[in-house]
Design a protein around this motif. Sequence first.
Motif, PDB file in Angstrom:
ATOM      1  N   ASN A  88      13.254  18.159  -9.911  1.00 10.98           N
ATOM      2  CA  ASN A  88      14.516  18.667 -10.460  1.00 10.98           C
ATOM      3  C   ASN A  88      14.967  17.931 -11.713  1.00 10.98           C
ATOM      4  O   ASN A  88      16.131  17.583 -11.865  1.00 10.98           O
ATOM      5  CB  ASN A  88      15.620  18.636  -9.401  1.00 10.98           C
ATOM      6  CG  ASN A  88      15.284  19.483  -8.208  1.00 10.98           C
ATOM      7  OD1 ASN A  88      14.880  20.627  -8.357  1.00 10.98           O
ATOM      8  ND2 ASN A  88      15.408  18.926  -7.025  1.00 10.98           N
ATOM      9  N   VAL A  89      14.023  17.661 -12.594  1.00  6.61           N
ATOM     10  CA  VAL A  89      14.303  17.005 -13.866  1.00  6.61           C
ATOM     11  C   VAL A  89      13.892  17.966 -14.981  1.00  6.61           C
ATOM     12  O   VAL A  89      12.717  18.253 -15.149  1.00  6.61           O
ATOM     13  CB  VAL A  89      13.539  15.666 -13.990  1.00  6.61           C
ATOM     14  CG1 VAL A  89      13.737  15.054 -15.363  1.00  6.61           C
ATOM     15  CG2 VAL A  89      13.978  14.702 -12.898  1.00  6.61           C
ATOM     16  N   PRO A  90      14.867  18.463 -15.753  1.00  9.84           N
ATOM     17  CA  PRO A  90      14.545  19.416 -16.818  1.00  9.84           C
ATOM     18  C   PRO A  90      14.113  18.731 -18.113  1.00  9.84           C
ATOM     19  O   PRO A  90      14.338  17.535 -18.316  1.00  9.84           O
ATOM     20  CB  PRO A  90      15.872  20.163 -17.023  1.00  9.84           C
ATOM     21  CG  PRO A  90      16.916  19.165 -16.643  1.00  9.84           C
ATOM     22  CD  PRO A  90      16.303  18.336 -15.544  1.00  9.84           C
ATOM     23  N   GLU A  91      13.535  19.508 -18.982  1.00  9.42           N
ATOM     24  CA  GLU A  91      13.109  19.043 -20.304  1.00  9.42           C
ATOM     25  C   GLU A  91      14.281  18.447 -21.087  1.00  9.42           C
ATOM     26  O   GLU A  91      14.126  17.482 -21.817  1.00  9.42           O
ATOM     27  CB  GLU A  91      12.504  20.226 -21.071  1.00  9.42           C
ATOM     28  CG  GLU A  91      11.852  19.871 -22.367  1.00  9.42           C
ATOM     29  CD  GLU A  91      10.436  19.344 -22.211  1.00  9.42           C
ATOM     30  OE1 GLU A  91       9.989  18.680 -23.163  1.00  9.42           O
ATOM     31  OE2 GLU A  91       9.802  19.573 -21.179  1.00  9.42           O
ATOM     32  N   SER A  92      15.464  19.019 -20.917  1.00  8.41           N
ATOM     33  CA  SER A  92      16.641  18.522 -21.640  1.00  8.41           C
ATOM     34  C   SER A  92      16.971  17.083 -21.233  1.00  8.41           C
ATOM     35  O   SER A  92      17.455  16.303 -22.057  1.00  8.41           O
ATOM     36  CB  SER A  92      17.848  19.433 -21.409  1.00  8.41           C
ATOM     37  OG  SER A  92      18.076  19.630 -20.037  1.00  8.41           O
ATOM     38  N   PHE A  93      16.692  16.712 -19.989  1.00 10.71           N
ATOM     39  CA  PHE A  93      16.941  15.328 -19.569  1.00 10.71           C
ATOM     40  C   PHE A  93      15.928  14.390 -20.209  1.00 10.71           C
ATOM     41  O   PHE A  93      16.268  13.273 -20.602  1.00 10.71           O
ATOM     42  CB  PHE A  93      16.914  15.192 -18.046  1.00 10.71           C
ATOM     43  CG  PHE A  93      17.260  13.802 -17.587  1.00 10.71           C
ATOM     44  CD1 PHE A  93      18.548  13.314 -17.715  1.00 10.71           C
ATOM     45  CD2 PHE A  93      16.289  12.967 -17.061  1.00 10.71           C
ATOM     46  CE1 PHE A  93      18.872  12.027 -17.315  1.00 10.71           C
ATOM     47  CE2 PHE A  93      16.600  11.683 -16.660  1.00 10.71           C
ATOM     48  CZ  PHE A  93      17.898  11.211 -16.779  1.00 10.71           C
ATOM     49  N   LYS A  94      14.694  14.841 -20.344  1.00 10.42           N
ATOM     50  CA  LYS A  94      13.680  14.041 -21.048  1.00 10.42           C
ATOM     51  C   LYS A  94      14.153  13.769 -22.472  1.00 10.42           C
ATOM     52  O   LYS A  94      14.089  12.648 -22.963  1.00 10.42           O
ATOM     53  CB  LYS A  94      12.334  14.751 -21.061  1.00 10.42           C
ATOM     54  CG  LYS A  94      11.269  14.022 -21.896  1.00 10.42           C
ATOM     55  CD  LYS A  94      10.089  14.912 -22.248  1.00 10.42           C
ATOM     56  CE  LYS A  94      10.401  16.039 -23.129  1.00 10.42           C
ATOM     57  NZ  LYS A  94      10.432  15.810 -24.572  1.00 10.42           N
ATOM     58  N   ASP A  95      14.658  14.808 -23.126  1.00 13.17           N
ATOM     59  CA  ASP A  95      15.168  14.659 -24.491  1.00 13.17           C
ATOM     60  C   ASP A  95      16.318  13.647 -24.529  1.00 13.17           C
ATOM     61  O   ASP A  95      16.378  12.783 -25.412  1.00 13.17           O
ATOM     62  CB  ASP A  95      15.639  16.002 -25.052  1.00 13.17           C
ATOM     63  CG  ASP A  95      14.508  16.998 -25.233  1.00 13.17           C
ATOM     64  OD1 ASP A  95      13.321  16.583 -25.274  1.00 13.17           O
ATOM     65  OD2 ASP A  95      14.812  18.202 -25.334  1.00 13.17           O
ATOM     66  N   PHE A  96      17.230  13.766 -23.570  1.00 11.04           N
ATOM     67  CA  PHE A  96      18.368  12.837 -23.471  1.00 11.04           C
ATOM     68  C   PHE A  96      17.874  11.395 -23.348  1.00 11.04           C
ATOM     69  O   PHE A  96      18.341  10.503 -24.054  1.00 11.04           O
ATOM     70  CB  PHE A  96      19.232  13.226 -22.268  1.00 11.04           C
ATOM     71  CG  PHE A  96      20.272  12.209 -21.903  1.00 11.04           C
ATOM     72  CD1 PHE A  96      21.439  12.074 -22.649  1.00 11.04           C
ATOM     73  CD2 PHE A  96      20.088  11.379 -20.797  1.00 11.04           C
ATOM     74  CE1 PHE A  96      22.400  11.132 -22.299  1.00 11.04           C
ATOM     75  CE2 PHE A  96      21.041  10.446 -20.448  1.00 11.04           C
ATOM     76  CZ  PHE A  96      22.206  10.320 -21.197  1.00 11.04           C
ATOM     77  N   LEU A  97      16.924  11.157 -22.442  1.00 12.41           N
ATOM     78  CA  LEU A  97      16.428   9.791 -22.244  1.00 12.41           C
ATOM     79  C   LEU A  97      15.680   9.270 -23.468  1.00 12.41           C
ATOM     80  O   LEU A  97      15.866   8.119 -23.858  1.00 12.41           O
ATOM     81  CB  LEU A  97      15.521   9.716 -21.021  1.00 12.41           C
ATOM     82  CG  LEU A  97      16.154   9.337 -19.710  1.00 12.41           C
ATOM     83  CD1 LEU A  97      15.094   9.097 -18.642  1.00 12.41           C
ATOM     84  CD2 LEU A  97      17.079   8.165 -19.803  1.00 12.41           C
TER      85      LEU A  97
END
Length: 134
Positions: A88-97
Motif C-alpha cells: 500500500n505504498v504509491p508512486e507518489s509516496f516514493k516521490d515524496f521521500l
Amino acid sequence: MEIKTYLNTGYFDESGNYKREIYIDWAKAIASKLKQDKMTSASIRRFYGRVRALSTMFRDEETFQRNKHELQKLIPLVYYSLQRDQANVPESFKDFLEVNVRLAEQSLKDFKAFVDHFQSVVAFFPKEDQKGRN
C-alpha cells in the motif's frame, strides 16, 4: 501541486526560517494526494516511525554527518515496498521521500525540517473508515 518539484526552494525562506507551507499547505496537499493514491495509515506511519527513530541517532551535526547513510536507506526501502502489491505504498509516496531525503541529507537542520514536515503530513492524513463506529 507536483510532488517532485514542490520543495525546489527548500524548507526555509530567505531569512532562514521554516516556511509555513511545510506545516500546513503542502502537508495537507500531500496527505490528500497520498490517500487518493490508496496509501494506508499503517504504511505512512511505518515510514514515519523509521524517520522518527533516526532523530534519536542524530544528536548533533557530527553524528548526523557520520550516520546520514541511515536516512538514505529509506529510498531502497520505499522501492521495495512499491514492488510488493500488499505494501500500500504509491508512486507518489516514493516521490515524496526522494525529494525530502535529498534535502534532509544536507544538514541536521534540514533533517529536522523534514521530520516536522513529515509529522504534519501524517497529522493531516485522512483516517480510514472504521466499521461499526459513528
